[in-house]
Design a protein around this motif. Structure first.
Motif, short mmCIF file in Angstrom:
data_model
loop_
_atom_site.label_atom_id
_atom_site.label_comp_id
_atom_site.label_asym_id
_atom_site.label_seq_id
_atom_site.Cartn_x
_atom_site.Cartn_y
_atom_site.Cartn_z
N ASN A 146 98.40 -36.97 17.99
CA ASN A 146 99.20 -36.20 17.05
C ASN A 146 100.61 -35.89 17.55
N MET A 155 97.28 -36.87 8.19
CA MET A 155 96.19 -35.99 7.77
C MET A 155 95.52 -36.53 6.50
N ILE A 191 95.29 -28.52 11.40
CA ILE A 191 94.42 -29.62 10.98
C ILE A 191 93.58 -29.20 9.77
#
Length: 192
Positions: A146, A155, A191
């Protein structure tokens, strides 16, 4: 691996020579295990061993020292890698048999077909990708780096992967590796 000297070694101060010896020790230990380090990985190794403080100026200083040491032939050029600035080029083959050999060597079946679970490994720091990538490749797991906060595109793509697995009635597992700095702690929220 190759140490190539392009310039004469500098006459470093005693403290810099000690640091350079520690740098060489770390990169050679990792090199002996088959790993190539990034500058950031090397930096974190030195920070975690209390050799240098975790400060931006120390990172910059390490980068300059490493460049000078490589130019002077003291550190192997192949033991440090830059995973960001990688040239991209289409695959090339000598002939059709060469292409067939490459296809055979790259053929892999999806090991997750028929499994009860689906697993992905995500990591906040690119510095860990060199260590994790051989493991995730071996077990056919997605590895997502990430680099701090992830993008909406990444995502979205991950959500689609997990949805496909859930439709196949699999339990989805996400292993997240991050540090305990503010962005590392916030990553779980981000997230979600």
């Amino acid at each position: 691996m190759a140490k190539i000297q392009y310039v004469n070694a500098k006459n470093w101060r005693a403290g810099t020579k000690i640091l350079l010896a520690q740098v060489i020790k770390v990169v050679e230990e990792y090199g002996a295990q088959g790993y190539r380090l990034t500058l950031r990985q090397l930096y974190y190794q030195l920070v975690s061993q209390d050799i240098i403080p975790n400060l931006q100026r120390e990172y910059s200083k390490l980068g300059r020292l490493l460049t000078q040491a490589r130019m002077a032939g003291l550190v192997d050029w192949d033991i440090i890698e830059d995973r960001i600035r990688v040239p991209k080029m289409a695959s090339e083959f000598e002939d059709i048999p060469d292409l067939v050999d490459a296809a055979i060597a790259s053929y892999r079946r999806d090991r997750w077909v028929g499994q009860e679970n689906y697993l992905e490994v995500w990591v906040e720091k690119d510095a860990l990708s060199g260590v994790l990538e051989p493991i995730t490749r071996k077990y056919h797991c997605h590895l997502m780096v990430n680099r701090g906060y992830s993008s909406a595109s990444a995502m979205h793509d991950a959500a689609l992967r997990f949805r496909r697995q859930e439709r196949d009635r699999k339990d989805c597992i996400l292993l997240y590796l991050g540090d305990h700095d503010p962005s590392g702690e916030d990553m779980v929220r981000d997230i979600r």
